[in-house]
Design a protein around this motif. Structure first.
Motif, short mmCIF file in Angstrom:
data_model
loop_
_atom_site.label_atom_id
_atom_site.label_comp_id
_atom_site.label_asym_id
_atom_site.label_seq_id
_atom_site.Cartn_x
_atom_site.Cartn_y
_atom_site.Cartn_z
N VAL A 120 0.85 -1.19 0.00
CA VAL A 120 0.00 0.00 0.00
C VAL A 120 0.88 1.24 0.00
N PHE A 121 0.53 2.16 -0.88
CA PHE A 121 1.14 3.49 -0.86
C PHE A 121 0.10 4.44 -0.27
N PHE A 122 0.36 4.92 0.93
CA PHE A 122 -0.55 5.84 1.61
C PHE A 122 -0.23 7.28 1.18
N HIS A 123 -0.92 7.76 0.14
CA HIS A 123 -0.76 9.17 -0.25
C HIS A 123 -1.35 10.06 0.84
N GLU A 124 -2.54 9.72 1.30
CA GLU A 124 -3.17 10.30 2.48
C GLU A 124 -3.68 9.12 3.29
N ILE A 125 -4.06 9.35 4.54
CA ILE A 125 -4.36 8.15 5.33
C ILE A 125 -5.64 8.28 6.15
#
Length: 388
Positions: A120-125
């Motif tokens: 997972v790439f968390f750009h925002e969370i």
């Protein structure tokens, strides 16, 4: 000697992909194409109604209703038709997955997809929580926290666009989360002829510039900085870039009619044209309420083009920004220091040139798309046990 494990096929899952507009859309396409250039086989799964098609060497699967509660069932069938091993890389931004940023079913599906590698790439969370918020905002904050916890279960790798997001992950995942800055989503090498054409069309300056979304949290600071800078010298003008720049320009000159002839907005432009316009200005002014960070593609666009740039720190600003000396960095969002920093650079062409050179070098060394691909392709920590 055991045979080497086959290279997994990449499957990028995203809430938006061109022709849909959005920062995650542009980023996902750019990343997918860069991975194929590095010799990887890449599929992208996104909402849409065009079915499977090629975007260069990337296979795009545009599936109707992908993000509805019934979407994951179809996604399971389609993924299972693809040869293994598979590596799922989720481009995560809560609001990009529909259901009013509360798509718990999709996150639960991803958490149970144990037969594939899951990144997972968390750009925002998460949506920020405050006890003073309206009830619906508190519900949104709680739900996005639950979604992040679901996604983090048994991940193979986790990436965050800024280190501050790490604290919202479970304790066992936090040490494994890897910081991966977001590169510019614009072309980094506009033709000199295109830049000169923009300069000719704009006419004499000096020209200030701003590139962004003109969110209310930013425009108040921006206006308070631009107005005194423009009034300090009648030759100064400002070029506003971004989809809603015309609306901001109209509001600005309605409040300050004396600046009407010196405020220019271009509205939505193709990426190459935006890059040429940014490269044509003398100084970018990029204030942010939470401070400059490595997830701000608007500041990355300026860095990548070697633009001298004034910005500010905030509670999300990484220490790297102070260390690199690649921008004129002001502490906090008070407007007077931002104005002073801009005045200093406007009066010193040599300092502006040197700042632009440091910006371009810092971008190449730390933030460029090539650095992202390097991070993704090198071995990293895992938060779950190896598969048998």
């Amino acid at each position: 000697m055991p045979a080497p494990s086959p290279t997994p096929t990449w499957h990028l899952l995203t809430g938006e992909y061109p022709p849909q507009r959005g920062g995650v859309s542009d980023y996902t396409r750019m990343l997918a194409q860069a991975l194929t250039r590095a010799g990887q086989q890449v599929h992208v799964w996104a909402p849409g109604d065009t079915g499977a098609h090629l975007d260069g060497d990337v296979t795009v699967h545009a599936i109707p209703g992908l993000l509805t509660p019934l979407g994951p069932a179809r996604l399971t069938r389609e993924l299972d038709r693809c040869p293994g091993p598979r590596r799922l890389l989720l481009q995560y931004v809560p609001h990009a997955f529909g259901m009013k940023a509360m798509n718990v079913p999709f996150c639960a599906w991803f958490a149970t997809r144990r037969q594939d590698e899951r990144w997972v790439f968390f750009h925002e969370i998460v949506y920020p929580w405050s006890p003073r918020d309206r009830l619906r905002h508190q519900v949104l904050a709680g739900t996005t926290w639950v979604m992040a916890r679901l996604l983090a279960q048994g991940l193979d790798r986790a990436f965050v666009s800024i280190p501050a997001w790490t604290r919202h992950l479970p304790a066992n995942v936090q040490p494994l989360a890897e910081w991966c800055p977001i590169p510019s989503t614009l072309p980094v090498d506009p033709a000199e002829a295109a830049i000169q054409q923009v300069r000719t069309a704009l006419g004499p300056g000096p020209w200030l510039g701003h590139f962004g979304t003109y969110a209310p949290s930013i425009t108040g600071i921006l206006e308070a900085v631009l107005v005194p800078l423009l009034r300090a010298e009648r030759q100064r003008k400002v070029l506003l870039l971004g989809r809603t720049s015309r609306e901001f320009a109209q509001a600005l000159v309605s409040r300050h009619p004396d600046l009407t002839e010196r405020v220019v907005a271009r509205g939505a432009l193709p990426g190459g044209d935006v890059a040429a316009h940014l490269a044509a200005v003398d100084l970018l002014v990029q204030p942010y309420p939470d401070g400059v960070t490595s997830r701000r593609t608007t500041v990355m666009a300026g860095l990548s083009l070697g633009c001298p740039l004034v910005t500010n720190t905030g509670h999300h600003t990484e220490p790297l920004w102070r260390e690199l000396d690649a921008v004129a960095l002001v502490e906090g969002t008070a407007t007077a220091p931002l104005v002073q920093a801009a005045e200093r650079l406007l009066s010193n062409p040599t300092e502006r040139l040197q700042l632009g050179e440091r910006a371009a070098r810092a971008y190449r060394e730390h933030f460029a798309l090539e650095r992202t691909v390097e991070r993704l392709l090198r071995p990293g920590p895992s938060s779950r046990e190896p598969r048998s």
